[in-house]
Design an enzyme around this catalytic site. Structure first.
Site, PDB file in Angstrom:
ATOM      1  N   TYR A  83       0.835  -1.206   0.000  1.00  0.00           N
ATOM      2  CA  TYR A  83       0.000   0.000   0.000  1.00  0.00           C
ATOM      3  C   TYR A  83       0.870   1.257   0.000  1.00  0.00           C
ATOM      4  O   TYR A  83       0.576   2.233  -0.674  1.00  0.00           O
ATOM      5  CB  TYR A  83      -0.942   0.014   1.215  1.00  0.00           C
ATOM      6  CG  TYR A  83      -1.953   1.137   1.112  1.00  0.00           C
ATOM      7  CD1 TYR A  83      -3.157   0.952   0.430  1.00  0.00           C
ATOM      8  CD2 TYR A  83      -1.684   2.402   1.649  1.00  0.00           C
ATOM      9  CE1 TYR A  83      -4.070   1.984   0.290  1.00  0.00           C
ATOM     10  CE2 TYR A  83      -2.586   3.443   1.511  1.00  0.00           C
ATOM     11  CZ  TYR A  83      -3.779   3.226   0.827  1.00  0.00           C
ATOM     12  OH  TYR A  83      -4.676   4.255   0.685  1.00  0.00           O
ATOM     13  N   PHE A 135      -7.030  21.983 -24.339  1.00  0.00           N
ATOM     14  CA  PHE A 135      -7.341  20.566 -24.441  1.00  0.00           C
ATOM     15  C   PHE A 135      -8.563  20.334 -23.548  1.00  0.00           C
ATOM     16  O   PHE A 135      -8.697  20.961 -22.496  1.00  0.00           O
ATOM     17  CB  PHE A 135      -6.179  19.641 -24.057  1.00  0.00           C
ATOM     18  CG  PHE A 135      -6.585  18.211 -24.261  1.00  0.00           C
ATOM     19  CD1 PHE A 135      -6.721  17.712 -25.547  1.00  0.00           C
ATOM     20  CD2 PHE A 135      -6.933  17.400 -23.191  1.00  0.00           C
ATOM     21  CE1 PHE A 135      -7.192  16.417 -25.760  1.00  0.00           C
ATOM     22  CE2 PHE A 135      -7.402  16.105 -23.398  1.00  0.00           C
ATOM     23  CZ  PHE A 135      -7.524  15.616 -24.686  1.00  0.00           C
ATOM     24  N   THR A 136      -9.434  19.420 -23.980  1.00  0.00           N
ATOM     25  CA  THR A 136     -10.744  19.249 -23.338  1.00  0.00           C
ATOM     26  C   THR A 136     -10.666  19.122 -21.806  1.00  0.00           C
ATOM     27  O   THR A 136     -11.246  19.931 -21.079  1.00  0.00           O
ATOM     28  CB  THR A 136     -11.457  18.021 -23.931  1.00  0.00           C
ATOM     29  OG1 THR A 136     -10.567  16.907 -23.852  1.00  0.00           O
ATOM     30  CG2 THR A 136     -11.822  18.264 -25.392  1.00  0.00           C
ATOM     31  N   ASP A 226       2.279  20.550 -20.248  1.00  0.00           N
ATOM     32  CA  ASP A 226       1.553  19.301 -20.459  1.00  0.00           C
ATOM     33  C   ASP A 226       2.493  18.425 -21.274  1.00  0.00           C
ATOM     34  O   ASP A 226       2.642  18.593 -22.482  1.00  0.00           O
ATOM     35  CB  ASP A 226       0.237  19.555 -21.192  1.00  0.00           C
ATOM     36  CG  ASP A 226      -0.555  18.261 -21.414  1.00  0.00           C
ATOM     37  OD1 ASP A 226       0.064  17.175 -21.351  1.00  0.00           O
ATOM     38  OD2 ASP A 226      -1.765  18.336 -21.662  1.00  0.00           O
ATOM     39  N   LYS A 269       0.028   7.998 -23.402  1.00  0.00           N
ATOM     40  CA  LYS A 269       0.462   8.341 -24.763  1.00  0.00           C
ATOM     41  C   LYS A 269       1.943   7.995 -24.923  1.00  0.00           C
ATOM     42  O   LYS A 269       2.295   6.838 -25.117  1.00  0.00           O
ATOM     43  CB  LYS A 269       0.210   9.827 -25.038  1.00  0.00           C
ATOM     44  CG  LYS A 269      -1.255  10.163 -25.313  1.00  0.00           C
ATOM     45  CD  LYS A 269      -2.054  10.281 -24.058  1.00  0.00           C
ATOM     46  CE  LYS A 269      -3.400  10.919 -24.265  1.00  0.00           C
ATOM     47  NZ  LYS A 269      -4.207  10.909 -23.050  1.00  0.00           N
ATOM     48  N   ARG A 393     -12.915  16.044 -33.810  1.00  0.00           N
ATOM     49  CA  ARG A 393     -12.223  17.093 -33.061  1.00  0.00           C
ATOM     50  C   ARG A 393     -12.635  18.425 -33.684  1.00  0.00           C
ATOM     51  O   ARG A 393     -11.902  19.067 -34.409  1.00  0.00           O
ATOM     52  CB  ARG A 393     -10.699  16.927 -33.115  1.00  0.00           C
ATOM     53  CG  ARG A 393     -10.169  15.745 -32.349  1.00  0.00           C
ATOM     54  CD  ARG A 393      -9.952  15.934 -30.859  1.00  0.00           C
ATOM     55  NE  ARG A 393     -11.081  15.704 -29.988  1.00  0.00           N
ATOM     56  CZ  ARG A 393     -10.981  15.298 -28.724  1.00  0.00           C
ATOM     57  NH1 ARG A 393      -9.812  15.009 -28.206  1.00  0.00           N
ATOM     58  NH2 ARG A 393     -12.035  15.175 -27.973  1.00  0.00           N
ATOM     59  N   PHE A 460     -18.637  15.394 -26.136  1.00  0.00           N
ATOM     60  CA  PHE A 460     -18.257  14.547 -27.277  1.00  0.00           C
ATOM     61  C   PHE A 460     -18.196  13.063 -26.911  1.00  0.00           C
ATOM     62  O   PHE A 460     -18.383  12.204 -27.764  1.00  0.00           O
ATOM     63  CB  PHE A 460     -16.916  14.994 -27.864  1.00  0.00           C
ATOM     64  CG  PHE A 460     -15.793  15.037 -26.859  1.00  0.00           C
ATOM     65  CD1 PHE A 460     -15.597  16.161 -26.071  1.00  0.00           C
ATOM     66  CD2 PHE A 460     -14.960  13.951 -26.683  1.00  0.00           C
ATOM     67  CE1 PHE A 460     -14.582  16.199 -25.132  1.00  0.00           C
ATOM     68  CE2 PHE A 460     -13.937  13.974 -25.751  1.00  0.00           C
ATOM     69  CZ  PHE A 460     -13.746  15.101 -24.964  1.00  0.00           C
TER      70      PHE A 460
END
Ligand code: F0G
Length: 469
Positions: A83, A135-136, A226, A269, A393, A460
């Protein structure tokens, strides 16, 4: 996937291939047109709502869809599922420090977990957060924390045909104008995405990162990166920016990160895993608060919603992602599809970005108004044609303005063909090229859509449509 080489005289075309071989395969289902029609109707003409079993080539996203290596799979078996204080956390911390250069690490279940935490810590109601295109999830977390996102990307980014090699760059004049208007005290940080997803996977130059840092430093504004596709950005800097050809990817990445105070990261990614993310930061006080908040929303600060094995796979993924041959093959595949589509004059965003081809739905379907959701309609048609799944998009992704209630009307109305890393072959790419060309030939027959269900947040993902008859 050809590169020209050779000395004086006729250049010889030399092919190259992926720097891996395949040890295990996943079988795909090939569907009939009738089956696809039924599946699409059932999914409300939204590719997010299709069952993956009904998809032949899945280009919805490069997020969490990567193929892990044998070394990463072996890492799963070394998961220390304690943990607290898992050894895999420390391995990840070592590699984040070594490759990204930040001091402190807070793992999160994925990128938006990190965005949530940094937004809650740094943004106060009434603040403004400049960024190189929205970005969303990033913008939503900034808004939920009481901030307003301000787009400071260069104008070229909004032009699908502009060939600037660094269309992700921040326009410093726009940042200066914002500082003059609202004052630096109302700007907790500038958020810089490398590469810029919504602009077509476009990179930011090192020169721009350096200048952004200098400007922000002058006004006491933090820079948060980011870093979701920072490795791909580093590759573009090496290939396209003067003075970096002889630098290694890790050297470039370290320099990029040195112009920021921390980063949010979706490991799904660049980092070649199926789940995982982190927040990394240099300031102790921000780290202390982040490590406290993560306990509330994600899990203890040494696992942040991940299993020990997930952290191990991500840690090993960092090393593989920073490999030049990997990046060349990964981005080379996207470029290969771009070359094939360009030969048939299919309109898409240029230059080709790092993770995807973005079809230009406005040019593809000029007979449709933006309120008829051209990109959504095009994505649906491509699925019908050949079982290929792409992502809208455009206006649907852009959502609504929280003040006026009207849609945002983005200049770019795009369909994203996103390439999972190390998953599809060049033959899949050929099928894709042929399918898109076929849809392009029949483009005049494609009709627009009506939105019949609209969720409140990130619409979306779950919105439903029906064809306009
Ligand atoms: N930042 C960027 C630039 C992204 O592309 C994403 C995710 C996130 C943050 C959020 O990360 O999904 O791990 O929570 N992009 C995915 C996509 C969803 O399909 O482009 P996440």
């Amino acid at each position: 996937m050809n590169t020209s080489s050779g000395t004086a005289g006729t250049p010889t075309k030399r092919s190259w291939a992926e720097p891996f071989k395949i040890k295990m395969v996943e079988l795909l289902k090939v569907t009939t047109l009738e089956e696809r029609k039924a599946a699409l109707k059932e999914a409300g003409y939204n590719t997010f709502l299709l069952k993956s079993d009904d998809v032949y080539i899945d280009l919805l996203t490069d997020s969490g869809t990567n193929a892990m290596s044998d070394v990463q799979w072996a890492g799963l078996m070394l998961g220390d599922e304690a943990y607290a204080g898992s050894r895999n956390y420390y391995n990840l911390e070592d590699n984040v420090r070594k490759f990204y250069g930040y001091k402190y690490l807070v793992p999160t279940h994925q990128g938006r977990g990190a965005e949530h935490i940094i937004s809650q810590i740094l943004i106060k109601p009434g603040d403004f957060v400049p960024g190189n295109m929205y970005f969303t999830t990033t913008r939503l977390h900034q808004e939920l924390a009481g901030g307003s996102f301000v787009d400071v990307i260069c104008d070229e980014a909004h032009d699908a045909n502009n060939l600037n090699p660094f269309k992700g760059n921040v326009d410093l004049k726009k940042v200066e104008a914002l500082i003059a208007k609202v004052g630096a005290k109302k700007i907790p940080y500038l958020s810089v995405a490398v590469t810029v997803n919504m602009a077509g996977g476009q990179p930011v130059s090192m020169e721009n990162l350096r200048d952004v840092r200098a400007l922000c430093k002058k006004h006491g504004i933090r820079v948060i990166m980011d870093a979701t596709r920072a490795m791909e950005n580093a590759y573009f800097i090496k290939i396209r920016e003067k003075g970096f050809a002889d630098k290694t990817i890790p050297e470039i990445l370290l320099e990029m990160c040195s112009y920021s105070d921390g980063c949010t990261m979706s490991g799904k990614k660049d980092l070649l895993v199926n789940i995982g993310g982190f927040l990394a930061i240099n300031e102790w006080e921000v780290f202390e608060e982040a490590r406290n908040l993560v306990v509330v929303y994600e899990g203890l600060h040494t696992y942040g919603g991940l299993a020990g094995r997930d952290m191990e796979a991500m840690s090993r993924g960092i090393v593989e992602a920073a490999n030049y041959d990997h990046l060349r093959a990964r981005i080379g595949q996207v470029e290969y599809v771009g070359e094939g589509l360009a030969k048939a004059d299919v309109p898409f965003v240029l230059p080709v970005g790092g993770h995807a081809i973005f079809l230009d739905a406005k040019k593809f379907l000029p007979h449709l108004k933006q309120t008829q959701f051209p990109a959504q309609a095009l994505a649906a048609e491509l699925y019908l044609e050949s079982g290929i799944r792409a992502m809208e998009r455009g206006i649907v992704s852009a959502g609504r303005n929280k003040e006026t209630g009207d849609h945002y009307y983005p200049a770019l109305e795009l369909v994203r063909l996103t390439f999972p890393r190390r998953v599809y072959t060049q033959a899949h790419c050929d099928v894709l090229i042929e399918s898109v060309i076929e849809v392009y030939r029949n483009r005049n027959k494609i009709k627009g859509l009506n939105m019949i269900y609209e969720p409140k947040y990130l619409r979306f993902f779950q919105a439903r449509f029906e064809p306009i008859v």
